[in-house]
Design an enzyme around this catalytic site. Structure first.
Site, PDB file in Angstrom:
ATOM      1  N   ASP A  94      20.610  -5.691 -25.455  1.00 51.27           N
ATOM      2  CA  ASP A  94      21.438  -6.885 -25.443  1.00 51.27           C
ATOM      3  C   ASP A  94      22.266  -7.025 -26.705  1.00 51.27           C
ATOM      4  O   ASP A  94      23.386  -7.526 -26.670  1.00 51.27           O
ATOM      5  CB  ASP A  94      20.562  -8.132 -25.244  1.00 51.27           C
ATOM      6  CG  ASP A  94      20.258  -8.352 -23.775  1.00 51.27           C
ATOM      7  OD1 ASP A  94      21.213  -8.303 -22.971  1.00 51.27           O
ATOM      8  OD2 ASP A  94      19.084  -8.546 -23.429  1.00 51.27           O
TER       9      ASP A  94
ATOM     10  N   HIS B  94       0.833  -1.198   0.000  1.00 47.98           N
ATOM     11  CA  HIS B  94       0.000   0.000   0.000  1.00 47.98           C
ATOM     12  C   HIS B  94       0.862   1.241   0.000  1.00 47.98           C
ATOM     13  O   HIS B  94       0.520   2.266  -0.581  1.00 47.98           O
ATOM     14  CB  HIS B  94      -0.921  -0.008   1.227  1.00 47.98           C
ATOM     15  CG  HIS B  94      -2.179  -0.768   0.976  1.00 47.98           C
ATOM     16  ND1 HIS B  94      -2.846  -1.447   1.946  1.00 47.98           N
ATOM     17  CD2 HIS B  94      -2.884  -0.940  -0.165  1.00 47.98           C
ATOM     18  CE1 HIS B  94      -3.927  -2.014   1.417  1.00 47.98           C
ATOM     19  NE2 HIS B  94      -3.964  -1.714   0.140  1.00 47.98           N
TER      20      HIS B  94
ATOM     21  N   GLU C  30      18.423 -10.037 -30.523  1.00 52.18           N
ATOM     22  CA  GLU C  30      19.322  -9.417 -29.540  1.00 52.18           C
ATOM     23  C   GLU C  30      20.623 -10.185 -29.376  1.00 52.18           C
ATOM     24  O   GLU C  30      21.480  -9.825 -28.582  1.00 52.18           O
ATOM     25  CB  GLU C  30      18.610  -9.222 -28.190  1.00 52.18           C
ATOM     26  CG  GLU C  30      17.817 -10.393 -27.699  1.00 52.18           C
ATOM     27  CD  GLU C  30      16.992 -10.082 -26.445  1.00 52.18           C
ATOM     28  OE1 GLU C  30      17.129  -9.000 -25.855  1.00 52.18           O
ATOM     29  OE2 GLU C  30      16.216 -10.965 -26.050  1.00 52.18           O
TER      30      GLU C  30
ATOM     31  N   ARG D  72       6.170 -10.148 -23.892  1.00 49.18           N
ATOM     32  CA  ARG D  72       7.374 -10.966 -24.036  1.00 49.18           C
ATOM     33  C   ARG D  72       7.346 -12.084 -22.999  1.00 49.18           C
ATOM     34  O   ARG D  72       7.084 -11.848 -21.823  1.00 49.18           O
ATOM     35  CB  ARG D  72       8.623 -10.104 -23.826  1.00 49.18           C
ATOM     36  CG  ARG D  72       9.881 -10.956 -23.856  1.00 49.18           C
ATOM     37  CD  ARG D  72      11.115 -10.124 -23.822  1.00 49.18           C
ATOM     38  NE  ARG D  72      11.388  -9.605 -22.500  1.00 49.18           N
ATOM     39  CZ  ARG D  72      12.408  -8.803 -22.227  1.00 49.18           C
ATOM     40  NH1 ARG D  72      13.225  -8.426 -23.196  1.00 49.18           N
ATOM     41  NH2 ARG D  72      12.619  -8.371 -21.021  1.00 49.18           N
TER      42      ARG D  72
HETATM   43  C1  PEP Z   1      16.849  -5.438 -25.142  1.00 50.49           C
HETATM   44  O1  PEP Z   1      17.700  -6.286 -24.867  1.00 50.49           O
HETATM   45  O2  PEP Z   1      17.044  -4.488 -25.891  1.00 50.49           O
HETATM   46  C2  PEP Z   1      15.522  -5.517 -24.506  1.00 50.49           C
HETATM   47  C3  PEP Z   1      14.563  -4.678 -24.851  1.00 50.49           C
HETATM   48  O3  PEP Z   1      15.336  -6.453 -23.542  1.00 50.49           O
HETATM   49  P1  PEP Z   1      15.838  -6.235 -22.034  1.00 50.49           P
HETATM   50  O4  PEP Z   1      16.309  -4.828 -21.893  1.00 50.49           O
HETATM   51  O5  PEP Z   1      14.679  -6.544 -21.173  1.00 50.49           O
HETATM   52  O6  PEP Z   1      16.940  -7.246 -21.934  1.00 50.49           O
HETATM   53 MG    MG Z   2      17.161  -8.097 -23.892  1.00 49.68          MG
END
Ligand code: PEP
Ligand code: MG
Length: 521
Positions: free
Chosen positions: A456, A188, A432, A331
């Site tokens: 990534d 809360h 990625e 995702r």
């Molecule tokens: C990415 O890797 O660009 C991405 C959107 O995923 P995350 O930042 O959650 O790893």
């Molecule tokens: Mg990522």
């Protein structure tokens, strides 16, 4: 200078002096009483409960017009807990049965109830144990002859506490920010801080132990960071960020209704990234054309048990409904590396290089039952509005095969149980890993869309740990190797007739906007 990390509740950046709050129940005065004293002790407890009830009623009465809508409801919940026989009634019995003084009896019963809540599976209900503790703390203060809030709350300071009850928080109208050791995003306290629009970080663990009254603090409610006694350079940097953030918010607000179209007439789908279902309302309000990335793993973190299919379904459906017909890209969980699950919740591996280990789709395929439950939940949410399913860290053709097989299984299970879902649900892959970018044509041929995870992709292309501040200066979105992979992926999508989007931070970097659009994004 000390840096503490917790869960950011949002609200931007606060800079100010610390005011550390004590918790009344910390040092409970325990005294065994004489059997002749039990009536007097019960009366003392009843009077303290009465005093707190009056305080809460007074707070409800004096809520200003602009008070958050949740405020009165939260105060009423606390009044109900106060009235519940499981708390004060049981404490009165304990006075007689064990010959405990009122403080001892109350704290024992509150601790017992809080532990029962703590054992519940549902994260929201688990947090309610904190409400019981907060009510008990207030009664404890009344027993000690102290009324009202836990501190002089009229100063513009950053409050640092183990916990702050909603009732106390409401009296802290001049707070610059809240740094709280306990609680998660459904506490809360967090709900209220968010609706008060005050920067807050919860779940800090040790802020109360590391911060002293009047220490200078920087509190970044968006990043979930508290910096204690910052040096002059860091302070200047955050002050500049704070001022820029405020200017930017005012400016951006004016653009909410403006169509995202380039000067030569190309429409751009400008979407948001979210981590929690409760962000969806603000996302819809922002004028975004959809949710480009819902990082579902945040539903799985900071808890002892993984969320089941129903809980996930509710969370996904909340977002889908909030977006009112605009597409929501969910995702599947991306755990591993810097996003770890709690010990005991799942068998996440402890690897030397966790970013190269059993992360994301690798984790999901190693836990097919967990993955199937998530796929079913996402499919079911697609009956309520447009949903796209996005899979992180894909690099191998056989990962697509396994994904399709499990997805087929999830669809079959839902058909058998008569549950509705969108049979045409679009399925996409995150690009990625450099290998996936180099083979983007293949993934585009097998899937409905691609989404480039530049966060990534940059990390893996340049061999720079995105979480390591020592190499942060080498983390370069504009390195030619990164740009080639991004451009190649967009081109592969174009050739295959599949939409390509960017969901990494690069999509929010204005320096990259023209470049990405020029590449055909
Ligand atoms: C990415 O890797 O660009 C991405 C959107 O995923 P995350 O930042 O959650 O790893
Ligand atoms: Mg990522």
């Amino acid at each position: 200078m000390v840096r503490l990390e917790g869960t950011g509740i949002g609200g931007g950046i606060a800079v100010g002096r610390a005011r550390v709050l004590e918790v009344a129940s910390r040092d409970v005065p325990r005294r065994r009483i004489d059997s002749a004293e039990t009536d007097a002790e019960q009366l003392r407890l009843a009077q303290a409960v009465g005093q707190v009830k009056a305080e809460l009623a007074g707070l409800v009465e004096s809520l200003p017009k602009g008070a958050p809508t949740e405020a009165a409801a939260l105060l009423e919940v606390h009044a109900m807990i106060l009235d519940d026989p499981a708390l004060s009634g049981a404490a009165r019995e304990a006075i007689v049965e064990h010959l405990w003084n009122a403080e001892w009896a109350l704290s024992a019963q509150a601790g017992h109830l809080a532990a029962q809540f703590e054992a519940l599976e549902d994260a929201y209900l688990r947090e309610r144990g904190r409400d019981v503790q907060q009510v008990a703390d207030r009664v404890m203060r009344a027993l000690a002859g102290l009324g009202g809030p836990a501190a002089d709350v009229s100063e513009p300071v950053i409050f640092v506490a183990e916990d702050i009850s909603p009732a106390d928080m409401l009296t802290m109208r001049s707070a610059l920010g809240f740094a709280i050791d306990l609680g998660g995003i459904t506490s809360h306290t967090a709900i209220l801080a968010r609706s008060m629009n005050v920067p807050a970080v919860v779940g800090l663990g040790a802020a109360r132990a590391r911060v002293q009254d009047d220490d200078w603090l920087i509190l970044d409610g968006d990043a979930g960071v508290v910096i204690v006694a910052p040096d002059a350079g860091v302070l200047a940097d955050y002050r500049a960020r704070q001022a820029a953030g405020e200017r930017e918010r005012v400016e951006l607000r004016r653009l909410t209704g403006v169509a995202a179209v380039t000067r030569d007439g190309a429409a751009v789908a400008l979407q948001v990234n979210i981590e929690r279902p409760d962000e969806a309302a603000a996302a819809a309000d922002s004028g975004a054309s959809g949710v480009g990335l819902f990082r579902s793993e945040f539903l799985f973190m900071n808890r002892a048990e993984l969320p089941g299919e129903e809980e996930q379904f509710e969370a996904y459906r909340t977002v889908v409904r909030a977006m009112q017909g605009r597409p929501v890209t969910i995702r599947t969980i991306d755990v591993g590396a810097d996003k770890t699950l709690n010990a005991g919740a799942a068998s996440a591996s402890v690897a030397t290089n966790p970013a190269l280990g059993r992360r994301a789709i690798r984790y999901s395929l190693a836990q097919p039952e967990v993955f199937l439950a998530q796929l079913r939940a996402i499919l079911r949410a697609s009956a309520d509005g447009p949903v796209r399913l996005l899979v992180p860290m894909i690099a191998h053709h056989h990962e697509v095969d396994s994904l399709m097989r499990l997805l087929g299984q999830a669809r079959e299970q839902l058909r058998e149980s008569g549950q509705a879902f969108d049979a045409e649900l679009a399925v996409g892959a995150m690009i990625e890993v450099p290998a996936a970018a180099l083979c983007a044509g293949y993934f585009a041929s097998r899937l409905d869309f691609l989404s480039i995870g530049t966060n990534d992709l940059i990390q893996y292309t340049l061999a720079i740990d995105r979480a390591d501040h020592e190499v942060a200066s080498l983390y370069d979105p504009f390195h030619p190797a990164v740009l080639r992979l991004v451009a190649g992926t967009i081109e592969a999508g174009r050739r295959a007739g599949r939409p390509v989007s960017v969901c990494g931070e690069m999509a929010g970097d204005w320096r990259a906007t023209r470049l990405l659009l020029g590449m055909g994004l």
